[in-house]
Design an enzyme around this catalytic site. Structure first.
Site, short mmCIF file in Angstrom:
data_model
loop_
_atom_site.label_atom_id
_atom_site.label_comp_id
_atom_site.label_asym_id
_atom_site.label_seq_id
_atom_site.Cartn_x
_atom_site.Cartn_y
_atom_site.Cartn_z
N LYS A 1 0.62 -1.16 -0.10
CA LYS A 1 0.14 -0.24 -0.27
C LYS A 1 1.21 1.21 -0.06
O LYS A 1 0.48 1.97 -0.71
CB LYS A 1 -1.29 -0.19 1.30
CG LYS A 1 -2.12 -1.00 1.26
CD LYS A 1 -2.27 -1.30 2.66
CE LYS A 1 -3.82 -2.44 2.57
NZ LYS A 1 -4.61 -2.70 3.71
N GLN B 1 -4.22 -1.77 9.21
CA GLN B 1 -4.66 -3.50 8.74
C GLN B 1 -5.68 -3.78 9.82
O GLN B 1 -5.28 -3.90 11.11
CB GLN B 1 -3.57 -3.05 8.75
CG GLN B 1 -3.50 -4.86 7.75
CD GLN B 1 -3.94 -4.88 6.19
OE1 GLN B 1 -3.66 -4.08 5.42
NE2 GLN B 1 -4.30 -5.41 6.14
N ASP C 1 -11.87 2.39 3.42
CA ASP C 1 -12.13 1.28 3.89
C ASP C 1 -12.77 1.46 2.97
O ASP C 1 -14.32 0.28 3.03
CB ASP C 1 -11.84 0.40 4.92
CG ASP C 1 -10.36 -0.31 5.09
OD1 ASP C 1 -10.14 -0.83 4.17
OD2 ASP C 1 -9.00 -0.32 6.32
N1 GUN Z 1 -7.23 -6.72 6.07
C1 GUN Z 1 -8.32 -8.15 4.79
N2 GUN Z 1 -8.66 -6.82 3.78
C2 GUN Z 1 -8.52 -5.33 3.83
C3 GUN Z 1 -8.55 -4.29 3.79
O1 GUN Z 1 -9.85 -4.35 3.13
N3 GUN Z 1 -8.86 -3.69 4.61
C4 GUN Z 1 -8.08 -3.20 5.74
N4 GUN Z 1 -8.00 -2.28 6.88
N5 GUN Z 1 -8.02 -4.27 6.00
C5 GUN Z 1 -8.00 -5.69 5.49
#
Ligand code: GUN
Length: 280
Positions: A53, A97, A120
């Site tokens: 990311k 995350q 998100d």
């Molecule tokens: N863990 C797995 N997929 C995601 C996501 O799309 N966003 C976040 N913040 N954590 C994740």
């Protein structure tokens, strides 16, 4: 044999579009979109995602900030970081995350994020707006699936869409997005009684259950579009999806591979949400 939907290529194309849009946006406003990513603990998969990311942000010209807390961090520490980021003008998007360690309540964290910075799309304000069909940040993985279908020229309107998996991250928001696009939706889960009978009805079948290769050939209608959200690491180290690719691919009209299907789209959509947040 089916057509492979190449998420790597489509994601690269979108990220290049975002890079160009970001240049123009910076020129016009002087604002550089900023994304903060917070990682708690040292889960190997999460570390890889967070690194990707950050790299993707830099490639499109965003400001990227990373915060790392130890696995035994208290909920209060994380809340304090979020409070600061909510008030930080340079940060347009905040991503914590998931999953979080057990001493931290994920929902409390999600609800602490300013909904405008919730790239998100997990905050109840954004979830509620999605259900009501109003503009909002939409969760990245389901948004990426719609983008894959659109950019492959697959019509959604009037189709039977079957989603296997009802998570807040994928299954539920995807159901809302497909419904808004006039598909007929069925959401299956562990208590669904006759799963193969239901999945065989699908024109568009989405596997998002987190169960390695659970979708087998006889569960798929001839000519269906098959989207595999699964990422499962097997005991022997192999990475497989929720779809038994070798036996399903010959029946499908289109299918996403794992890796290189849905995965790369999630990051592209995160960038898009962050740029949108900066524009507001
Ligand atoms: N863990 C797995 N997929 C995601 C996501 O799309 N966003 C976040 N913040 N954590 C994740």
């Amino acid at each position: 044999m089916s057509e492979l939907i190449n998420g790597n290529d489509i994601s690269r194309m979108i990220r290049e579009e975002i890079r160009i849009e970001t240049l123009a946006f910076r020129e016009k406003t002087g604002v550089t979109p900023g994304l903060a990513v917070v990682l708690v603990g040292a889960d190997p998969a999460s570390q890889i995602y967070v690194r990707r990311k950050g790299k993707a942000c830099e490639e499109v010209g965003f400001l990227s900030r990373e915060f790392r807390l130890s696995g035994d961090a208290k909920e209060q520490e994380l809340l304090e970081i979020i409070r600061q980021l909510n008030g930080d003008q340079a940060i347009n998007g905040i991503l914590v995350q998931l999953p979080l360690p057990p001493q931290i309540r994920s929902q409390a964290i999600i609800e602490a994020i300013d909904p405008q910075k919730d790239v998100d799309g997990f905050h109840p304000v954004n979830v509620g707006r999605l259900v009501a069909g109003n503009p909002c940040h939409v969760a990245c993985t389901p948004k990426g699936i719609i983008e894959l279908l659109d950019r492959t020229g697959i019509a959604i309107e009037g189709k039977e869409a079957v989603i296997v998996g009802r998570s807040n991250i994928v299954g539920k928001p995807l159901a809302m997005l497909l419904l808004a696009r006039h598909a007929t939706i069925t959401v299956c889960h562990t208590r669904t009684r006759n799963l193969p009978e239901t999945t065989r009805r699908a024109d568009i079948l989405v596997a998002a259950a987190g169960s390695p290769e659970m979708i087998q050939g006889e569960m798929v209608k001839e000519g269906a579009v098959v989207i595999d959200v699964g990422m499962n690491r097997l005991g022997d180290g192999r990475l497989v999806g929720d779809v038994a690719f070798a036996e399903v691919a010959p029946r499908a009209s289109h299918i996403t591979p794992v890796p290189g299907g849905v995965g790369p789209m999630t990051i592209a959509m995160l960038l898009q949400n962050t740029l949108n947040a900066a524009r507001r």
